[in-house]
Design an enzyme around this catalytic site. Structure first.
Site, short mmCIF file in Angstrom:
data_model
loop_
_atom_site.label_atom_id
_atom_site.label_comp_id
_atom_site.label_asym_id
_atom_site.label_seq_id
_atom_site.Cartn_x
_atom_site.Cartn_y
_atom_site.Cartn_z
N HIS A 87 0.85 -1.19 0.00
CA HIS A 87 0.00 0.00 0.00
C HIS A 87 0.89 1.25 0.00
CE1 HIS A 87 -2.76 3.12 1.30
NE2 HIS A 87 -3.73 2.33 0.89
N SER A 140 -10.19 7.43 -3.26
CA SER A 140 -11.41 8.24 -3.11
C SER A 140 -12.62 7.64 -3.82
CB SER A 140 -11.16 9.67 -3.57
OG SER A 140 -10.18 10.29 -2.75
P1 PGA Z 1 -9.38 6.30 0.11
O1 PGA Z 1 -8.22 5.23 0.38
O2 PGA Z 1 -10.56 5.54 -0.42
O3 PGA Z 1 -9.65 6.91 1.44
O4 PGA Z 1 -8.84 7.25 -0.89
C1 PGA Z 1 -7.98 4.18 -0.50
C2 PGA Z 1 -6.85 3.33 -0.01
O5 PGA Z 1 -5.88 3.87 0.53
O6 PGA Z 1 -6.87 2.09 -0.17
#
Ligand code: PGA
Length: 248
Positions: free
Chosen positions: A94, A211
């Site tokens: 990640h 997001s």
């Molecule tokens: P987010 O995070 O949906 O808050 O942008 C996605 C992720 O880091 O897996």
């Protein structure tokens, strides 16, 4: 036809009780779905959430896994320990691990291999920063992140793995890639895998992350090479996450 996969990533949020309540609400609200649903929860709550979800279709995943099998690695959690706890999926690489905790392409490849040795499906997260995109280096970055794992694990390993394309500039920023931007990179990734094995590329689930929300999920998931999502912030709200699950 690839099955869709929706994964929640709770990151480092919530208490034990909040996690249990969230999992309970998901289990109750999911209903009959054709896609797979997984929640990646903090290590310390894996067993609790596994129990809450025991009679549901939702699996638990880990947010990371050690790059070594066992031994003197204080503070790490091995793939064998995760398997022992009923974990089915583990995120590897990640972008928050890469940027804050020094995960390298090599250590990510080792984590991927360790997970598979224990029959845990690794979810390889890749994606470019804003700077890299603006320099026109998106595909180069994706190639480097992908090739490090293909070279170490072999292309056959991708028959039992998932890729998550997460442009770093879209994570937690509210700035989603457009459907077309995301599809372009997903297609590129699938072609790169197809260069080594068409059969594996055809079956590979490639998730989009960054997001994802209830109101943009449908458009993203409708793209031919987007097989689901890795959802951070929006996975902390049961109603919103269920809506995303039902957007497939
Ligand atoms: P987010 O995070 O949906 O808050 O942008 C996605 C992720 O880091 O897996």
């Amino acid at each position: 036809m690839r099955q869709s996969l929706i994964m929640g990533n709770w990151k480092m949020n919530g208490s034990r009780e909040e996690g249990r309540q969230l999992a309970k609400a998901l289990a109750e609200g999911l209903g009959d779905v054709v896609q797979q649903v997984v929640v990646c929860v903090p290590f310390i709550y894996l067993a609790d959430i596994r129990d809450v979800l025991a009679s549901s279709l939702i699996a638990v995943g880990a947010q990371n896994v050690a790059d070594q099998a066992a031994g003197a690695y204080t503070g790490e959690i091995s793939a064998a320990m995760l398997a022992d706890t009923g974990v089915k999926y583990a995120l590897v690489g990640h972008s928050e691990r890469r940027s804050y905790y020094g995960d390298t392409n090599q250590s990510v490849a080792n984590r991927f291999i360790q997970a598979q040795k224990q029959n845990i499906v690794p979810v390889l997260c890749i994606g470019e920063t804003l700077e890299e995109r603006e320099q026109g280096r998106t595909f180069q970055v994706v190639d480097e992140q992908l090739d490090a794992v293909i070279d170490a694990a072999g292309i056959e390993a991708f028959a039992h793995a998932v890729i998550a394309y997460e442009p770093v500039w879209a994570i937690g920023t509210g700035k989603t890639a457009t459907d077309e931007q995301a599809q372009e990179v997903h297609h590129y990734i699938r072609q790169r895998i197809a260069g080594r094995s068409q059969a594996i590329a055809d079956k590979l689930q490639i998730l989009y992350g960054g997001s994802v929300k209830a109101d943009n999920a449908k458009g993203l998931f409708a793209q031919p090479d987007i097989d689901g999502g890795l959802v951070g912030g929006a996975s902390l709200d049961a109603k919103g996450f269920l809506q995303i699950c039902h957007s497939v």
